[in-house]
Write a protein that holds these residues in place. Structure first.
Motif, PDB file in Angstrom:
ATOM      1  N   MET A 137       0.845  -1.163   0.000  1.00 41.58           N
ATOM      2  CA  MET A 137       0.000   0.000   0.000  1.00 41.58           C
ATOM      3  C   MET A 137       0.897   1.235   0.000  1.00 41.58           C
ATOM      4  O   MET A 137       1.743   1.398   0.859  1.00 41.58           O
ATOM      5  CB  MET A 137      -0.911  -0.035   1.238  1.00 41.58           C
ATOM      6  N   THR A 138       0.679   2.092  -0.963  1.00 43.70           N
ATOM      7  CA  THR A 138       1.527   3.273  -1.088  1.00 43.70           C
ATOM      8  C   THR A 138       1.133   4.330  -0.063  1.00 43.70           C
ATOM      9  O   THR A 138       0.060   4.286   0.535  1.00 43.70           O
ATOM     10  CB  THR A 138       1.404   3.869  -2.496  1.00 43.70           C
ATOM     11  N   LEU A 139       2.036   5.259   0.108  1.00 44.32           N
ATOM     12  CA  LEU A 139       1.807   6.303   1.101  1.00 44.32           C
ATOM     13  C   LEU A 139       0.660   7.218   0.685  1.00 44.32           C
ATOM     14  O   LEU A 139      -0.146   7.636   1.517  1.00 44.32           O
ATOM     15  CB  LEU A 139       3.099   7.107   1.293  1.00 44.32           C
ATOM     16  N   SER A 140       0.552   7.514  -0.615  1.00 47.08           N
ATOM     17  CA  SER A 140      -0.540   8.385  -1.067  1.00 47.08           C
ATOM     18  C   SER A 140      -1.889   7.684  -0.908  1.00 47.08           C
ATOM     19  O   SER A 140      -2.895   8.326  -0.584  1.00 47.08           O
ATOM     20  CB  SER A 140      -0.324   8.807  -2.520  1.00 47.08           C
ATOM     21  N   TYR A 141      -1.915   6.376  -1.110  1.00 40.28           N
ATOM     22  CA  TYR A 141      -3.157   5.619  -0.933  1.00 40.28           C
ATOM     23  C   TYR A 141      -3.577   5.620   0.539  1.00 40.28           C
ATOM     24  O   TYR A 141      -4.761   5.753   0.857  1.00 40.28           O
ATOM     25  CB  TYR A 141      -2.971   4.196  -1.456  1.00 40.28           C
ATOM     26  N   GLN A 142      -2.609   5.482   1.444  1.00 41.81           N
ATOM     27  CA  GLN A 142      -2.917   5.550   2.868  1.00 41.81           C
ATOM     28  C   GLN A 142      -3.415   6.945   3.246  1.00 41.81           C
ATOM     29  O   GLN A 142      -4.328   7.084   4.062  1.00 41.81           O
ATOM     30  CB  GLN A 142      -1.686   5.199   3.703  1.00 41.81           C
ATOM     31  N   PHE A 143      -2.829   7.967   2.657  1.00 42.22           N
ATOM     32  CA  PHE A 143      -3.267   9.329   2.940  1.00 42.22           C
ATOM     33  C   PHE A 143      -4.695   9.554   2.455  1.00 42.22           C
ATOM     34  O   PHE A 143      -5.509  10.182   3.151  1.00 42.22           O
ATOM     35  CB  PHE A 143      -2.310  10.340   2.298  1.00 42.22           C
ATOM     36  N   LEU A 144      -5.015   9.027   1.277  1.00 43.84           N
ATOM     37  CA  LEU A 144      -6.378   9.171   0.765  1.00 43.84           C
ATOM     38  C   LEU A 144      -7.373   8.408   1.633  1.00 43.84           C
ATOM     39  O   LEU A 144      -8.491   8.887   1.875  1.00 43.84           O
ATOM     40  CB  LEU A 144      -6.451   8.694  -0.686  1.00 43.84           C
ATOM     41  N   SER A 145      -6.993   7.248   2.121  1.00 50.10           N
ATOM     42  CA  SER A 145      -7.901   6.517   3.005  1.00 50.10           C
ATOM     43  C   SER A 145      -8.048   7.243   4.344  1.00 50.10           C
ATOM     44  O   SER A 145      -9.122   7.228   4.956  1.00 50.10           O
ATOM     45  CB  SER A 145      -7.419   5.083   3.208  1.00 50.10           C
ATOM     46  N   LEU A 146      -6.986   7.893   4.802  1.00 52.55           N
ATOM     47  CA  LEU A 146      -7.077   8.705   6.013  1.00 52.55           C
ATOM     48  C   LEU A 146      -8.041   9.872   5.804  1.00 52.55           C
ATOM     49  O   LEU A 146      -8.879  10.164   6.666  1.00 52.55           O
ATOM     50  CB  LEU A 146      -5.694   9.223   6.411  1.00 52.55           C
ATOM     51  N   LEU A 147      -7.941  10.535   4.657  1.00 54.72           N
ATOM     52  CA  LEU A 147      -8.863  11.623   4.350  1.00 54.72           C
ATOM     53  C   LEU A 147     -10.306  11.123   4.250  1.00 54.72           C
ATOM     54  O   LEU A 147     -11.244  11.821   4.664  1.00 54.72           O
ATOM     55  CB  LEU A 147      -8.461  12.324   3.058  1.00 54.72           C
ATOM     56  N   ALA A 148     -10.491   9.925   3.721  1.00 55.84           N
ATOM     57  CA  ALA A 148     -11.840   9.351   3.641  1.00 55.84           C
ATOM     58  C   ALA A 148     -12.395   9.094   5.038  1.00 55.84           C
ATOM     59  O   ALA A 148     -13.590   9.322   5.299  1.00 55.84           O
ATOM     60  CB  ALA A 148     -11.817   8.067   2.829  1.00 55.84           C
ATOM     61  N   MET A 149     -11.551   8.653   5.960  1.00 53.91           N
ATOM     62  CA  MET A 149     -12.014   8.419   7.331  1.00 53.91           C
ATOM     63  C   MET A 149     -12.311   9.743   8.042  1.00 53.91           C
ATOM     64  O   MET A 149     -13.254   9.823   8.826  1.00 53.91           O
ATOM     65  CB  MET A 149     -10.988   7.603   8.110  1.00 53.91           C
ATOM     66  N   VAL A 150     -11.530  10.776   7.757  1.00 57.44           N
ATOM     67  CA  VAL A 150     -11.832  12.098   8.320  1.00 57.44           C
ATOM     68  C   VAL A 150     -13.164  12.588   7.758  1.00 57.44           C
ATOM     69  O   VAL A 150     -14.002  13.128   8.491  1.00 57.44           O
ATOM     70  CB  VAL A 150     -10.687  13.099   8.034  1.00 57.44           C
ATOM     71  N   ALA A 151     -13.388  12.386   6.464  1.00 57.76           N
ATOM     72  CA  ALA A 151     -14.659  12.779   5.849  1.00 57.76           C
ATOM     73  C   ALA A 151     -15.823  11.981   6.443  1.00 57.76           C
ATOM     74  O   ALA A 151     -16.920  12.532   6.650  1.00 57.76           O
ATOM     75  CB  ALA A 151     -14.604  12.587   4.343  1.00 57.76           C
ATOM     76  N   SER A 152     -15.593  10.710   6.742  1.00 56.91           N
ATOM     77  CA  SER A 152     -16.659   9.936   7.377  1.00 56.91           C
ATOM     78  C   SER A 152     -16.922  10.449   8.793  1.00 56.91           C
ATOM     79  O   SER A 152     -18.055  10.401   9.275  1.00 56.91           O
ATOM     80  CB  SER A 152     -16.328   8.450   7.380  1.00 56.91           C
ATOM     81  N   GLY A 153     -15.907  10.944   9.469  1.00 54.04           N
ATOM     82  CA  GLY A 153     -16.112  11.575  10.777  1.00 54.04           C
ATOM     83  C   GLY A 153     -16.941  12.849  10.664  1.00 54.04           C
ATOM     84  O   GLY A 153     -17.812  13.108  11.498  1.00 54.04           O
ATOM     85  N   VAL A 154     -16.672  13.642   9.642  1.00 54.38           N
ATOM     86  CA  VAL A 154     -17.465  14.854   9.409  1.00 54.38           C
ATOM     87  C   VAL A 154     -18.918  14.475   9.128  1.00 54.38           C
ATOM     88  O   VAL A 154     -19.856  15.072   9.677  1.00 54.38           O
ATOM     89  CB  VAL A 154     -16.869  15.691   8.248  1.00 54.38           C
ATOM     90  N   ALA A 155     -19.111  13.448   8.295  1.00 55.31           N
ATOM     91  CA  ALA A 155     -20.470  12.985   7.990  1.00 55.31           C
ATOM     92  C   ALA A 155     -21.157  12.443   9.236  1.00 55.31           C
ATOM     93  O   ALA A 155     -22.354  12.675   9.448  1.00 55.31           O
ATOM     94  CB  ALA A 155     -20.428  11.922   6.893  1.00 55.31           C
ATOM     95  N   THR A 156     -20.406  11.745  10.084  1.00 56.66           N
ATOM     96  CA  THR A 156     -20.969  11.216  11.323  1.00 56.66           C
ATOM     97  C   THR A 156     -21.438  12.353  12.227  1.00 56.66           C
ATOM     98  O   THR A 156     -22.548  12.308  12.765  1.00 56.66           O
ATOM     99  CB  THR A 156     -19.930  10.350  12.056  1.00 56.66           C
ATOM    100  N   GLY A 157     -20.610  13.362  12.383  1.00 56.75           N
ATOM    101  CA  GLY A 157     -21.006  14.505  13.200  1.00 56.75           C
ATOM    102  C   GLY A 157     -22.252  15.186  12.660  1.00 56.75           C
ATOM    103  O   GLY A 157     -23.166  15.540  13.417  1.00 56.75           O
ATOM    104  N   PHE A 158     -22.312  15.360  11.346  1.00 57.83           N
ATOM    105  CA  PHE A 158     -23.469  16.000  10.722  1.00 57.83           C
ATOM    106  C   PHE A 158     -24.729  15.171  10.915  1.00 57.83           C
ATOM    107  O   PHE A 158     -25.791  15.694  11.271  1.00 57.83           O
ATOM    108  CB  PHE A 158     -23.196  16.226   9.234  1.00 57.83           C
ATOM    109  N   LEU A 159     -24.638  13.863  10.694  1.00 57.86           N
ATOM    110  CA  LEU A 159     -25.818  13.006  10.811  1.00 57.86           C
ATOM    111  C   LEU A 159     -26.317  12.911  12.245  1.00 57.86           C
ATOM    112  O   LEU A 159     -27.531  12.934  12.491  1.00 57.86           O
ATOM    113  CB  LEU A 159     -25.518  11.620  10.250  1.00 57.86           C
ATOM    114  N   VAL A 160     -25.410  12.818  13.192  1.00 59.15           N
ATOM    115  CA  VAL A 160     -25.830  12.727  14.593  1.00 59.15           C
ATOM    116  C   VAL A 160     -26.484  14.033  15.032  1.00 59.15           C
ATOM    117  O   VAL A 160     -27.536  14.025  15.693  1.00 59.15           O
ATOM    118  CB  VAL A 160     -24.635  12.346  15.495  1.00 59.15           C
ATOM    119  N   GLU A 161     -25.902  15.162  14.659  1.00 51.82           N
ATOM    120  CA  GLU A 161     -26.509  16.440  15.038  1.00 51.82           C
ATOM    121  C   GLU A 161     -27.849  16.641  14.338  1.00 51.82           C
ATOM    122  O   GLU A 161     -28.798  17.149  14.948  1.00 51.82           O
ATOM    123  CB  GLU A 161     -25.576  17.600  14.717  1.00 51.82           C
ATOM    124  N   SER A 162     -27.953  16.223  13.086  1.00 50.28           N
ATOM    125  CA  SER A 162     -29.227  16.337  12.380  1.00 50.28           C
ATOM    126  C   SER A 162     -30.286  15.466  13.029  1.00 50.28           C
ATOM    127  O   SER A 162     -31.452  15.868  13.152  1.00 50.28           O
ATOM    128  CB  SER A 162     -29.052  15.951  10.910  1.00 50.28           C
TER     129      SER A 162
END
Length: 152
Positions: free
Chosen positions: A1-26
């Protein structure tokens, strides 16, 4: 697994955290929009636990698609960072988008549904009044002809 691929998956998990916060507050805003004795508001803690479980399963599905289900220690931390980012930076813009969505899309659809129900209810009431106008003389005639049998 390349470093850029790990970074993109990290960004996807951060985005899922943002979505989680939005959905729970909604969900919390939606639950508090109902009357205090309404069943959704009474059991909101149960529903919120179910929401958290569904969001956890969705996060695992995201991990499954990104990395074939390989879990790293930074994944839950990335989601917590995403929830924090939501609270710090993304809350106001996402709430504005949610409010805009409600005012431009949901409320007009709700108004059309309400109008449709009101029209159907009015047509049924007019139909019932017409039927009562037709049947009322017959009922009065039977009351005069058979007063004892109808009064029992």
């Amino acid at each position: 697994m390349t470093l850029s691929y790990q970074f993109l998956s990290l960004l996807a998990m951060v985005a899922s955290g943002v979505a989680t916060g939005f959905l729970v507050e909604s969900f919390r805003d939606l639950a508090f929009a109902f009357r205090p004795n309404f069943w959704i508001r009474k059991y909101r803690f149960f529903f919120e636990i179910m929401l958290w479980a569904i969001l956890g399963c969705a996060s695992y599905v995201l991990l499954f698609y990104l990395r074939d289900g390989a879990w790293r220690i930074y994944d839950p931390m990335a989601q917590i960072v995403g929830i924090g980012c939501y609270e710090l930076w993304f809350r106001k813009p996402l709430m504005f988008i949610r409010r805009l969505f409600l005012h431009l899309i949901v409320r007009p659809i709700w108004w059309v549904i309400h109008l449709f129900i009101t029209i159907i209810r009015s047509v049924v009431r007019v139909f019932l009044k017409i039927i009562l106008i037709i049947i009322n003389p017959i009922i009065k005639l039977f009351k005069k002809m058979y007063p004892i049998t109808l009064q029992k």
